[in-house]
Design an enzyme around this catalytic site. Structure first.
Site, PDB file in Angstrom:
ATOM      1  CG  HIS A  52     -63.858  -7.094-123.166  1.00 22.50           C
ATOM      2  ND1 HIS A  52     -63.219  -6.091-123.848  1.00 22.50           N
ATOM      3  CD2 HIS A  52     -63.952  -6.667-121.886  1.00 22.50           C
ATOM      4  CE1 HIS A  52     -62.956  -5.099-123.019  1.00 22.50           C
ATOM      5  NE2 HIS A  52     -63.385  -5.422-121.819  1.00 22.50           N
ATOM      6  CB  SER A 111     -55.436  -7.932-122.074  1.00 22.01           C
ATOM      7  OG  SER A 111     -56.463  -6.975-122.065  1.00 22.01           O
ATOM      8  CE  LYS A 126     -48.520   0.110-116.163  1.00 22.77           C
ATOM      9  NZ  LYS A 126     -48.029  -1.268-116.275  1.00 22.77           N
ATOM     10  CG  ASP A 127     -54.994   2.589-119.027  1.00 21.80           C
ATOM     11  OD1 ASP A 127     -53.852   2.317-119.433  1.00 21.80           O
ATOM     12  OD2 ASP A 127     -55.954   1.810-119.151  1.00 21.80           O
ATOM     13  CD  GLU A 157     -49.057  16.404-142.361  1.00 26.27           C
ATOM     14  OE1 GLU A 157     -48.133  17.098-142.836  1.00 26.27           O
ATOM     15  OE2 GLU A 157     -49.576  16.630-141.270  1.00 26.27           O
TER      16      GLU A 157
END
Lengths: 272, 435
Positions: free
Chosen positions: B219, B223, B247-248, B291
Site C-alpha cells: 500500500h 499495485s 473482479k476478485d 509432493e
C-alpha cells in the site's frame, strides 16, 4: 557489485553442473543402463469396469456383498481389514440383525484382557468391533487390505489384475535374464512390482466361492467383486463425496455466472 | 501512503463515528481493501492471484484447526487417527481432502503469483520490500507444507522427513549433531512428529502475519500493473471496492470451482499412493518423492552427482537447492533494467518463457525416478535455472533495448481499445463532464 558477484556465483554453479553432466554422459556411454527383467516384463494393470468409476460413480451393493464373501472365504485367512468395523457393513445393505450374526460368526474372535486373572481371553465380535487382526506365520507379510486400493497406483485395477495375473514365468524372460528365475516359495505375477510375489494364487478355480445371489462364480468375477469390495473398504464415503461434489460444482457454476455478471456490470463504463 | 485522490473513510452513523474515534478498524479496512485504495484500472486476471492466495491460506487454517481437534500426533496412532477422521468423523473426509488438496491449490496460486511478479517486474523499485516479504512467505509455506505432509505418518511422510532432515547432515563437522537436534533422535519418531505438529500449527499464523506486512508494504507504492508504468493521476486508477472486489469475487468463484472438482472427484490424484501405507522404518519405498510442489527443487538437489574440488556432491546439492530459492531475495538488485513489464522488454520476455519451461522440466525430472537420463536433463535444466537469474538477467538488463513505453496507464488502455479521447477519467461515469 551485486551483479558481478552474482555472475561469478552463477558461473560457479554452471561449472559444477557441467562437470557433473560430463560424468553423467560419460557414465551413460561407458556403462549404458541395461534394462532389467522388471523394466521389460512388468505389466500395467488391466482396465476394470466398476460401478464406482467416473463422476457419477457409486457402489453396486450386490457386488460389494459378493466381494465381502470372497474376502471372508479367501482373503481373510491371511489379510486383515483393521480400519473397517462390522457396523460399516450396513452400507452394503445388511440389516442390524444380519450384521450382529455376521460379526458373532466371524472365525477370528475378539481379544479381551481379564484384569482379574491377567489372562487374554476371546469373545465373539460385535458390530462395534473392527475386523480383528490376522496373524500370519508363513513367508511374506500379508498387508492389511483396508487401504490397499488407495495404497497402489490405480488400486482397483491393480487388485483385479494381480488376482487374475498369475502365470508361469515366460521362457523369454529366463532366456534373456537367466539369473531372474523365480525364487523358491515365490510365484510369478507380472502385475506385482518386482514380478515375484510371496502370495500363492488365492483364486485358483471357478466356483471356489459359491455366491449366495446365484451369480456365476468365475475367477474373473471373484477378482472383480473383491476389487469392488476393497475399493469400498478404502473409500466408503465415495458415493456421498460424488453426490456432494455435483451439488457443489452446480452451485459454484451458478455463483461464477452471477459473479461474472456483477463484475461486468460494475465495470461497464470503464475502459480497461 | 497511497495517492492524494484516495477517498477517505467517513463514518455515517453515530455508532460508526463512536467506533472510529476509539478503534479506527473500519477506517483501516476501508483504506486497505475498500474504496479508499486506488488501484490501476488496467490489471488483468493475473492480479487475482494475491487475493486467491489469501483465500487459500484461510481455507487451510480453518480446515486445519478442525482436523487438529481429531488428529493425534503420536507415531503409534497418527496414521490410524487420520483414518478415523476419514471414516468416523462427521464430514472428516471432506476436511482432510480439502486440507490436502488445499495445499496444492495454495502452491498453484502462489507459483502463478510469483511468475506474474517476474513477468511484470513487480519486484523492482519501489516494490522491493513487497518482493522480499513474498519470498519469505514462500519459504515459510514450504516449511509448513513439508511438516504437514509428515503428520499422516505414512511411508512417504516418514521417508520424506528422513530425506529432508538428512539435508542438514551435509553440513561439515556439525551436520549430524544438528540433524539429531532437529529430529530429537537418530531417526524420525515421536519427538519429531510432535514438534512438526506443533510447528505446523504455528507457522500458518506467522505466514498470516507476514502477509499483513506484505500488504502493508504494497500500500505504500500501490499495485503494479501490466504496463509497469507508474500511476500518473486519478484517471489511471479505480477504487479497489467495488471494482476489484467484484473482479476478485469472480476469480474466487473460478478458483473454488477448480478446487471443488479436484477435492470431490480426484482427491488422491496429486498424492502418492505410498502414503496410504503406514510408516515403516525397516522398509524403504522404491522411489522417495516429495509432493509435486517441491519437485523442481528436488531435481536441483539430485542434479549434483559428483564431488567438486573436495566439496561432497551432497553438500553441493543442498546448497544449490536452498540457493535456488534464496537467490530470489537478490533479484531486485540483479535486474537493473528500469523497465518493469516484460511487454516492453523483448529480450527478457523470451528468457522469461524459457525459465517457465525450464522450471516445468525440472518439476517433471524431480517427480521421476533418478535414472541417468532424468539426471542428465536435470543437470542441464538446473544449470539454466542458475544462469537465468545470476548471469542472464544481470547482463540483459544492461544490454537490452526496451520498446517505447506508453506515457500513462490511461493512454495504454485507450490505445488498446482504439479510443481517441484522452480526457476520459477512469470513472467517466461519475466524473464532472469537462465539455
Amino acid at each position: 557489485m551485486v551483479r558481478a558477484i552474482a555472475i561469478l556465483i552463477g558461473a560457479g554453479f554452471v561449472a559444477v553442473l557441467s562437470w557433473a553432466l560430463f560424468w553423467s554422459i560419460q557414465g551413460v556411454i561407458t556403462d549404458p543402463p541395461a534394462p532389467t527383467a522388471v523394466d521389460e516384463f512388468h505389466l500395467h494393470p488391466k482396465e476394470v469396469e466398476l460401478a464406482s468409476n467416473g463422476f457419477f460413480g457409486t457402489y453396486d451393493q450386490r457386488q460389494l456383498q459378493r466381494g465381502l464373501q470372497v474376502y471372508k472365504e479367501v482373503c481373510s485367512n491371511c489379510h486383515s481389514l483393521k480400519h473397517v468395523a462390522f457396523r460399516d457393513l450396513t452400507q452394503l445393505g445388511y440389516s442390524a440383525a444380519q450384521l450382529k450374526k455376521f460379526a458373532a460368526d466371524w472365525s477370528v474372535k475378539a481379544k479381551q484382557f481379564d484384569p482379574k486373572s491377567g489372562d487374554t481371553t476371546e469373545r465373539p465380535n460385535t458390530p462395534s468391533d473392527y475386523f480383528p487382526t490376522v496373524y500370519y506365520p508363513g513367508t511374506g507379510n500379508p498387508p492389511d487390505l483396508s487401504l490397499i486400493t488407495k495404497a497402489r497406483h490405480e488400486g482397483p485395477a491393480y487388485v483385479y489384475s494381480l488376482l487374475t495375473g498369475y502365470r508361469d514365468q515366460p521362457a523369454a524372460l529366463l532366456k534373456k535374464f537367466p539369473d531372474a528365475k523365480v525364487p523358491d516359495g515365490l510365484y510369478y505375477n507380472p502385475y506385482f512390482a518386482n514380478l515375484n510375489i510371496a502370495m500363492p494364487p488365492p483364486l485358483t478355480q471357478d466356483g471356489q466361492v459359491t455366491y449366495l445371489d446365484g451369480t456365476k462364480s468365475t475367477v474373473q468375477q471373484n477378482a472383480k467383486d473383491v476389487a469392488a469390495f476393497l475399493t469400498w473398504a478404502a473409500e466408503p464415503n465415495l458415493p456421498t463425496r460424488h453426490a456432494y461434489g455435483l451439488a457443489v460444482l452446480g452451485f459454484l457454476l451458478f455463483f461464477c455466472i452471477l459473479a461474472y455478471g456483477a463484475y461486468q456490470n460494475i465495470w461497464r463504463d470503464i475502459k480497461h | 501512503m497511497s495517492f492524494p485522490w484516495a477517498k477517505h473513510y467517513e463514518p455515517k452513523s453515530g455508532f460508526t463515528k463512536w467506533i472510529d474515534e476509539r478503534l479506527p478498524l473500519p477506517r483501516l479496512v476501508y483504506g486497505a481493501v475498500g474504496a479508499g485504495y486506488p488501484v490501476p484500472r488496467n490489471l488483468n486476471y493475473f492480479w487475482n492471484f494475491g487475493v486467491l492466495a489469501g483465500a487459500a491460506l484461510a481455507i487451510q487454517i480453518v480446515t486445519g484447526i478442525v482436523l487438529a481437534m481429531h488428529y493425534a500426533a503420536n507415531g503409534g496412532v497418527a496414521f490410524d487417527s487420520v483414518e478415523h477422521i476419514m471414516r468416523d468423523v462427521n464430514g472428516g473426509w471432506f476436511l482432510r481432502y480439502a486440507h490436502a488438496n488445499g495445499a496444492s491449490m495454495f502452491f498453484v496460486v502462489v507459483y502463478i503469483h510469483i511468475f506474474r511478479g517476474l513477468f511484470y517486474g513487480s519486484y523492482k523499485a519501489p516494490r522491493e520490500m513487497i518482493w522480499l516479504l513474498g519470498v519469505t512467505i514462500f519459504l515459510l509455506m514450504m516449511a509448513t507444507a513439508f511438516m504437514g505432509y509428515v503428520l499422516p505418518w505414512g511411508q512417504m511422510s516418514f521417508w520424506g522427513a528422513q530425506v529432508i532432515t538428512g539435508f542438514f547432515s551435509a553440513i561439515p563437522v556439525v551436520g549430524d549433531t544438528i540433524r539429531i537436534w532437529l529430529l530429537g533422535g537418530y531417526a524420525p519418531d515421536d519427538a519429531a512428529l510432535n514438534r512438526f505438529f506443533s510447528l505446523h500449527y504455528l507457522l500458518p499464523f506467522v505466514i498470516a502475519g507476514v502477509i499483513i506486512l506484505h500488504i502493508w508494504a504494497l500500500h505504500i507504492p500501490g499495485s503494479n500493473n501490466p504496463t509497469g508504468v507508474d500511476v500518473k493521476g486519478e484517471q489511471d486508477t479505480v477504487p479497489f471496492h467495488p471494482y476489484y472486489t467484484a473482479k476478485d469475487g469472480f476469480g474466487l468463484g473460478v478458483f473454488l470451482f477448480i478446487f471443488a472438482a479436484l477435492l470431490f472427484f480426484a482427491p488422491n490424484s496429486l498424492g502418492h499412493p505410498d502414503n496410504y501405507i503406514p510408516a515403516n522404518a525397516l522398509q524403504t519405498p522404491a522411489h522417495i518423492v516429495p509432493e509435486w510442489y517441491f519437485w523442481p527443487f528436488y531435481a536441483i538437489l539430485r542434479a549434483f552427482t559428483v564431488d567438486f574440488i573436495g566439496i561432497p556432491a551432497k553438500l553441493l546439492g543442498v546448497l544449490a537447492m536452498f540457493g535456488s530459492i534464496l537467490l530470489l531475495f537478490f533479484l531486485p538488485w540483479l535486474d537493473s533494467s528500469p523497465v518493469r513489464s516484460a511487454n516492453y522488454r523483448p529480450l527478457y520476455r523470451i528468457f522469461f518463457w524459457v525459465l517457465v519451461a525450464d522450471v516445468l522440466v525440472l518439476g517433471w525430472c524431480g517427480g521421476s525416478p533418478a535414472t541417468p537420463l532424468y539426471v542428465i536433463i536435470s543437470q542441464i535444466s538446473a544449470a539454466y535455472y542458475f544462469a537465468h537469474f545470476l548471469i542472464i538477467i544481470p547482463i540483459i538488463s544492461r544490454a537490452e533495448r526496451p520498446t517505447p513505453l506508453p506515457n500513462s496507464i490511461t493512454e495504454a488502455v485507450l490505445a488498446k481499445k482504439g479510443g481517441t479521447s484522452p480526457a476520459h477519467t477512469a470513472l467517466s461515469g461519475s466524473a464532472v463532464p469537462a465539455e
